[in-house]
Design a protein around this motif. Structure first.
Motif, PDB file in Angstrom:
ATOM      1  N   LYS A   5       0.814  -1.222   0.000  1.00  0.00           N
ATOM      2  CA  LYS A   5       0.000   0.000   0.000  1.00  0.00           C
ATOM      3  C   LYS A   5       0.846   1.270   0.000  1.00  0.00           C
ATOM      4  O   LYS A   5       0.368   2.330  -0.424  1.00  0.00           O
ATOM      5  CB  LYS A   5      -0.917   0.006   1.227  1.00  0.00           C
ATOM      6  N   TYR A   6       2.075   1.161   0.487  1.00  0.00           N
ATOM      7  CA  TYR A   6       2.920   2.335   0.635  1.00  0.00           C
ATOM      8  C   TYR A   6       4.328   2.002   0.128  1.00  0.00           C
ATOM      9  O   TYR A   6       4.836   0.907   0.374  1.00  0.00           O
ATOM     10  CB  TYR A   6       3.012   2.773   2.098  1.00  0.00           C
ATOM     11  N   ALA A 106       6.915   8.105  -0.458  1.00  0.00           N
ATOM     12  CA  ALA A 106       7.638   9.052   0.396  1.00  0.00           C
ATOM     13  C   ALA A 106       9.133   8.795   0.282  1.00  0.00           C
ATOM     14  O   ALA A 106       9.568   7.681  -0.024  1.00  0.00           O
ATOM     15  CB  ALA A 106       7.197   8.916   1.853  1.00  0.00           C
ATOM     16  N   VAL A 107       9.900   9.840   0.540  1.00  0.00           N
ATOM     17  CA  VAL A 107      11.355   9.730   0.671  1.00  0.00           C
ATOM     18  C   VAL A 107      11.690   9.672   2.149  1.00  0.00           C
ATOM     19  O   VAL A 107      11.121  10.413   2.959  1.00  0.00           O
ATOM     20  CB  VAL A 107      12.064  10.931   0.007  1.00  0.00           C
ATOM     21  N   ARG A 160       3.428   9.359   7.919  1.00  0.00           N
ATOM     22  CA  ARG A 160       3.015  10.547   7.161  1.00  0.00           C
ATOM     23  C   ARG A 160       2.091  10.181   6.002  1.00  0.00           C
ATOM     24  O   ARG A 160       1.251  10.983   5.595  1.00  0.00           O
ATOM     25  CB  ARG A 160       4.233  11.283   6.616  1.00  0.00           C
ATOM     26  N   LEU A 161       2.278   8.988   5.469  1.00  0.00           N
ATOM     27  CA  LEU A 161       1.438   8.541   4.365  1.00  0.00           C
ATOM     28  C   LEU A 161       0.102   7.991   4.833  1.00  0.00           C
ATOM     29  O   LEU A 161      -0.747   7.629   4.015  1.00  0.00           O
ATOM     30  CB  LEU A 161       2.178   7.478   3.540  1.00  0.00           C
ATOM     31  N   GLY A 162      -0.076   7.893   6.150  1.00  0.00           N
ATOM     32  CA  GLY A 162      -1.341   7.423   6.697  1.00  0.00           C
ATOM     33  C   GLY A 162      -1.344   5.984   7.152  1.00  0.00           C
ATOM     34  O   GLY A 162      -2.397   5.452   7.525  1.00  0.00           O
ATOM     35  N   ALA A 163      -0.181   5.326   7.133  1.00  0.00           N
ATOM     36  CA  ALA A 163      -0.106   3.934   7.574  1.00  0.00           C
ATOM     37  C   ALA A 163      -0.257   3.857   9.094  1.00  0.00           C
ATOM     38  O   ALA A 163       0.401   4.599   9.836  1.00  0.00           O
ATOM     39  CB  ALA A 163       1.224   3.314   7.153  1.00  0.00           C
TER      40      ALA A 163
END
Length: 248
Positions: A5-6, A106-107, A160-163
């Motif tokens: 997912k990420y 994301a980085v 930060r990505l919502g995980a």
């Protein structure tokens, strides 16, 4: 296998060709002292916080500079070189593809924000980083002593990505079964061994993309056991192995 997912990326040496600049600048500084930067030294510095890496080099080679003097010389020479930075093969295509398919990306870099801004003076790096928007975690976002190989850089990026990964900003981590499943849905791309360890320590899937020389040094080392795949280039990646749409 848990659905991906990420997707989390290291930066230096993986997406951008900064390791070449690091090597050239380091050898330029070492030349007057009759020293040379080799892959054993480099492997022990990759992925680590700037000061930790520089302290290691100054002490290992016993060069007559303080760590602060070395860092000042290195930063000045690097800043001259950053505008000429290039991307690693396949980096832009992969990031662009994932963004186009609305995959959260994301980085997660061990570099400081100030260093990243210098690297963004290269137009290709500026364009690449614009694809990540605000989803970039640097050394400034991570607590003291919690840089790679600790998992915090990647955990903060995933959060930060919502995980829902069960991470506390103070570095306290006690994940539930659901949190561990969320971590397993994170796919990490790394070139450096401390970064590989950071992803594994965060209970994430790790794809290792090392330089050939680094692979020769560490291919049988316990520190990289557990990586999901080892690739020679991002161009060799088959995204469908992770439930993601392949690049056509």
């Amino acid at each position: 296998m848990t659905t991906t997912k990420y997707v989390l990326f290291d930066l230096d040496g993986l997406l951008i060709d900064s390791e070449r600049v690091y090597t050239e600048v380091t050898n330029e500084i070492l030349l007057p002292y009759g020293k040379k930067f080799n892959w054993t030294l480099k492997a022990n510095m990759m992925g680590k916080h700037e000061r930790v890496a520089c302290e290691y080099l100054v002490n290992a080679l016993q060069i007559p500079l303080t760590v602060d003097e070395y860092i000042a010389q290195r930063n000045a020479k690097q800043n001259e070189a950053w505008p000429r930075l290039a991307l690693r093969p396949g980096a832009l295509e992969l990031v662009t593809h994932l963004k186009a398919h609305n995959i959260p990306i994301a980085v997660a870099t061990g570099s400081r924000k100030s260093s990243l801004m210098q690297k963004c003076n290269a137009p290709v790096v500026h364009h690449l980083m614009s694809l990540f928007g605000e989803n970039c975690v640097t050394a400034d976002d991570v607590g003291p002593g919690l840089g790679k190989p600790n998992p915090d850089t990647f955990l903060i990026a995933a959060q930060r990505l919502g995980a829902d990964i069960g991470y506390d900003v103070n570095g306290v981590s006690s994940p539930s079964k659901e949190n561990l499943l969320a971590r397993d849905s994170c796919l990490v791309f790394e070139d450096a061994v401390p970064g590989v360890q950071a992803g594994l320590n965060g209970n994430m899937k790790v794809i290792w993309v090392p330089e050939p020389e680094l692979l020769d040094l560490y291919k049988d080392d316990d520190s990289v056991k557990g990586v999901y795949q080892t690739l020679t280039s991002l161009q060799d990646l088959k995204l469908s192995d992770f439930g993601l749409p392949d690049i056509k």
